[in-house]
Design an enzyme around this catalytic site. Structure first.
Site, PDB file in Angstrom:
ATOM      1  N   LYS A 158       6.295   3.457  19.222  1.00 27.24           N
ATOM      2  CA  LYS A 158       5.568   4.089  18.121  1.00 27.24           C
ATOM      3  C   LYS A 158       4.215   4.620  18.610  1.00 27.24           C
ATOM      4  CE  LYS A 158       4.712   5.245  13.805  1.00 27.24           C
ATOM      5  NZ  LYS A 158       3.308   5.090  13.519  1.00 27.24           N
ATOM      6  N   ASN A 201       0.968  -0.647  12.299  1.00 24.26           N
ATOM      7  CA  ASN A 201       0.658   0.045  13.542  1.00 24.26           C
ATOM      8  C   ASN A 201      -0.097  -0.849  14.511  1.00 24.26           C
ATOM      9  OD1 ASN A 201       1.841   2.613  13.466  1.00 24.26           O
ATOM     10  ND2 ASN A 201       0.295   3.334  12.003  1.00 24.26           N
ATOM     11  N   HIS A 219       4.907   7.777  20.370  1.00 24.28           N
ATOM     12  CA  HIS A 219       5.230   8.750  19.320  1.00 24.28           C
ATOM     13  C   HIS A 219       3.947   9.334  18.744  1.00 24.28           C
ATOM     14  CE1 HIS A 219       5.564   9.517  14.955  1.00 24.28           C
ATOM     15  NE2 HIS A 219       6.797   9.925  15.170  1.00 24.28           N
ATOM     16  N   ASN A 220       3.003   8.492  18.441  1.00 22.55           N
ATOM     17  CA  ASN A 220       1.760   8.998  17.846  1.00 22.55           C
ATOM     18  C   ASN A 220       0.908   9.762  18.855  1.00 22.55           C
ATOM     19  OD1 ASN A 220       2.718   7.434  15.699  1.00 22.55           O
ATOM     20  ND2 ASN A 220       0.632   6.962  15.016  1.00 22.55           N
ATOM     21  N   SER A 227       7.782   5.499  11.240  1.00 23.27           N
ATOM     22  CA  SER A 227       7.233   6.851  11.116  1.00 23.27           C
ATOM     23  C   SER A 227       7.786   7.545   9.881  1.00 23.27           C
ATOM     24  CB  SER A 227       7.577   7.688  12.358  1.00 23.27           C
ATOM     25  OG  SER A 227       7.055   9.001  12.230  1.00 23.27           O
ATOM     26  N   MET A 277       2.483   2.763   2.280  1.00 23.68           N
ATOM     27  CA  MET A 277       3.767   2.623   2.966  1.00 23.68           C
ATOM     28  C   MET A 277       4.625   1.533   2.315  1.00 23.68           C
ATOM     29  SD  MET A 277       3.955   4.867   5.448  1.00 23.68           S
ATOM     30  CE  MET A 277       5.205   4.252   6.617  1.00 23.68           C
ATOM     31  N   GLY A 278       4.089   0.338   2.185  1.00 22.47           N
ATOM     32  CA  GLY A 278       4.867  -0.804   1.698  1.00 22.47           C
ATOM     33  C   GLY A 278       5.418  -0.590   0.292  1.00 22.47           C
ATOM     34  N   GLU A 329       2.318  13.060  18.939  1.00 23.42           N
ATOM     35  CA  GLU A 329       1.923  13.705  17.667  1.00 23.42           C
ATOM     36  C   GLU A 329       0.530  14.341  17.782  1.00 23.42           C
ATOM     37  OE1 GLU A 329       2.552  11.030  14.213  1.00 23.42           O
ATOM     38  OE2 GLU A 329       0.497  11.571  13.675  1.00 23.42           O
ATOM     39  N   TYR A 330      -0.412  13.637  18.423  1.00 19.36           N
ATOM     40  CA  TYR A 330      -1.742  14.215  18.632  1.00 19.36           C
ATOM     41  C   TYR A 330      -1.646  15.537  19.391  1.00 19.36           C
ATOM     42  CZ  TYR A 330      -4.544  10.028  17.368  1.00 19.36           C
ATOM     43  OH  TYR A 330      -5.165   8.991  16.720  1.00 19.36           O
ATOM     44  N   GLY A 335       0.839  -1.201   0.000  1.00 18.10           N
ATOM     45  CA  GLY A 335       0.000   0.000   0.000  1.00 18.10           C
ATOM     46  C   GLY A 335       0.869   1.244   0.000  1.00 18.10           C
TER      47      GLY A 335
END
Lengths: 297, 297, 297, 297
Positions: free
Chosen positions: D166, D86, D169-170, D112, D11-12, D173-174, D9
């Protein structure tokens, strides 16, 4: 005793009635001919025997300010003015000084109870000198609910203390309403719960969360189970904002009251610029941006 | 009617007493010899006539789980178990299934009222089948406060609904307490206010914020005006955490309940790692750092 | 060009150095003899050729106010004053008027960058007229970082806009620091994470959360892995408070900035009166109270 | 080295490209014929020389779970699976065990960088054994950004640590996005500010708040100054919810991350049941209710 009452709106009108039922002589003034007892503030002053007591019950801000200035003109030394509206407590000092320059006393009075006050009595928080408060006590005694004085009336401190206490009262009110409302939404969101209204109704007796607001919420839901007729758009009348400003001024953390205030602000936005910006950011890094953004130092 | 009651702690002990005053036959079991009526759960089952009803009132989590498993061994088809503790509602389904496999019915009951319940009655929120609830109704009627049934009791829905309603009740409770407490701190911070206790006491009648918790706060301040004997360290017993977890699961914003929960977490930290990190950051950019940090891309 | 610079503290001292390196003639004034170039503000004015430009870099509030009043006395029509401190933007209008009455221009300048500015340049947000800003642009060009003008300098609007932009910048800064700090605490709380510092360091390149503050946090943790030498006690210098007050004034919900501000307030309390009150309430209903509290109507 | 890559997709697909540019042999599998290199997972296994390394880059939850189960069937002892999606870190243990039962190793990798990763590299946080991580290090070295290893890659701890890092990290990020977004709304609300975009752009160099997200916000506003084309409706993909759940589990107060999460929930509600309830309450006590509600005890 004899009292002048300026402002015969939803609150003042009922207060005149309650005071008259209590045996007081109330002369009311209001710009609307259909409710007023006198034509002008000067008439009001003329019909009261000196030393006079005049209760001001008009919208806070400019209207209150103008009313107190006008009363300073028609009253005389020895008279006493009570501001029973929702004025910010910082306005009480200037009003007291304005009147004191003419020898007129001042009391600020926070009044709680809304439309229920006519029958149940009004919760009263007042600020002023001992002597001034004592002088008006017969009025306060009639307005306050039946029962022990200390359960429905407090002389909170000098001028300003009454409105400060009322401001905090309203700040708490914001938080209480929000807590119940969040709980309601959680009940309504869960399929296991057959009827949120019935749950909230069942909290009326015996529970830790029982309160007048809890009963009002049960009542509102009984009248309109999905609150279908009610919009989430929620006004605020100032006390919540002032409470958070005072919290900041005193360096007191008030996350609950502030969250309740912000929720009202948000309820009045058609779309949130903040969330548009968050959404735009997700868009930028999540797959739709096409230009490289370097991170310069 | 006849009832077995497992757990005679602060809540169960008083409930046994209230039920006996109400004319019921209660056989209580507790590991503490000084309060128990029988030596073992098997004895308890043996002394109750089938079909039996057994109320479990023990700490939520492993103790409740183990108790219900033990009851599944000593009870038989047609009996009924009520979990009246503060179990998470997600545990009710498994417990109901475990018992149903032996033909035993299950009701979950949220019980509010604390130590006041003995005299005032307990607010009850129950989950289960219509038939099961009807069967135990005489017990519920004695435990609940006097007055209209719907004001102190609700059959909230199927198994799990009682504990869900109780969880939300406690989540609201967190928010209510925090709202009053923030208001108290604001009153205490302001020099104009002569006595915060007197202000809070005066909210008892007539005001919008009157409630049982408001009266308890006035009472606490009357006993200890500066709360000098009380630490801010505040435990939480699970329902607040579960409420926010449910809010997340249902995508319901609950800023007030979450803020109240976080304030408890913070109250139990000697120093906050979060604020140490904020402080370290201010230190870094504000003047004490000595090495240059470039921003790489 | 020639510039007078009032205030040679941590910021002003470095700015004088950066401006001199940039080829400007800077005459600095500071009450401390060891750093000042002139003995008095009058001397400062005397050594500058008219029309003069004087940059004020002193603590916001009374010191800034007094400095600007003094400058109004020693400067003359055609001169220009820049307030580069962290003044509240609402003070800019009165200062501009005070100076305008003598024919002196005014610019407000928000300056970001802390101790790193000497080498990296200062982020600048200024408010004032087009003509005034153009006149001082050589100074701004030297102070700002290298690179495109628009990446380190903005003429944000008329007088007040510079300090407003800086206030919002600092409000955001509160939220950013708190977000990283909460994340740090979560990393430190989890046994799976071998070394929180290494995780935060690894966010320097490629991640969505990379930033200057992220790098500073990694640096702080590299210097002191458990932040053992740093207290959570965190001061605030005003901009965070003003930002939330502006949010209230504009009816903008700012839950993140407000939460960050309140966390600082809380960090400075030895014990929280709010949480003492919550704790007292739990005590009241949970088992230690002995007197019955009725709920009157 | 040789790598199987499941999921091509957004990312991949880019990761395959970056790895091939780096000299690795990548065999990709995706159900979409137009992007896949092989027809089935069995084919994928067949074309890789043992011991194999297979990177899973598919949506978290059931799809990841099913993919890992399928790989357990087609891979053999000595092979190694990396979950780069994720996934919630709590799923890593079960996945590792499932694979370990067949002698297959497991690494969890938080990735990320979004669409920028192809060119800039991906920030990587991985969990697993030393030996397993060392074995895959050539792949990590190609995926991560150029520069020091420790600035874009961390072996955060044992299995689970990568996804935990991760997740945090997210969560951060919020909070970061919300802080910038609140600041943006305050800039947009103030008439003094001529152009919020220009202010945010000017924070790129020299300021304390400079970051990649700040630059993306400036870029988004440059493309659409009023964000007119963007709705405030904001999805969340799980990590924010999990972060708050972890905060609750660890008793860590995270008011900023929670507020950011709740703001997303609220952005997706057409009308807020909570605010409808608040509004209904105001209605009840403020003047429209007609029936008296007593407060029973």
């Amino acid at each position: 005793m004899q009292l002048g009452l300026v402002g015969l709106g939803k609150m003042g009108f009922n207060m005149r009635e309650r005071l008259r039922r209590g045996g007081h002589t109330v002369i009311g003034y209001d710009p609307r001919p259909e409710v007023t007892d006198v034509a002008t503030l000067a008439d009001l002053a003329g019909q009261l025997a000196a030393p006079r007591v005049v209760w001001v019950m008009v919208p806070s801000g400019p209207v209150t300010d103008e009313t107190i200035r006008s009363l300073a003109d028609v009253l005389e030394a020895g008279d006493l003015v009570i501001d029973g509206g929702n004025s910010r407590y910082t306005e009480d000092g200037p009003h007291a000084k304005l009147l004191a320059d003419k020898g007129i006393s001042f009391i600020d009075a926070g009044v709680s109870g809304g439309i229920w006050g006519l029958e149940e009595g009004y919760g009263l928080m007042v600020g002023g000198s001992e002597a001034d408060v004592a002088r008006v006590m017969p009025i306060f005694d009639t307005l306050r609910p039946e029962g022990p004085v200390a359960d429905g009336f407090v002389h909170a401190g000098p001028v300003g203390a009454g409105h400060y206490a009322k401001m905090v009262h309203n700040g708490i009110e914001y938080g209480l309403m929000m807590a119940y409302a969040e709980g309601y939404e959680l009940l309504a969101a869960e399929d296991l719960i057959a009827d949120p209204q019935a749950v909230i109704q069942a909290w009326t007796n015996g529970t830790v969360v029982r309160s007048w607001l809890q009963q009002l919420l049960a009542k509102a839901l009984a009248e309109d189970p999905d609150l279908a007729a009610i919009s989430g758009y929620t006004e605020d009348s100032g006390e919540g904002r002032w409470t958070v400003e005072e919290a900041i001024s005193h360096r007191v953390p008030t996350p609950v009251i502030a969250a309740s205030l912000f929720a009202r602000f948000a309820s009045r936005q058609e779309d949130s610029p903040t969330m548009k910006a968050v959404s735009a950011l997700r868009n930028q890094f999540g797959g739709h941006a096409v230009k490289r953004v370097g991170l310069s130092g």
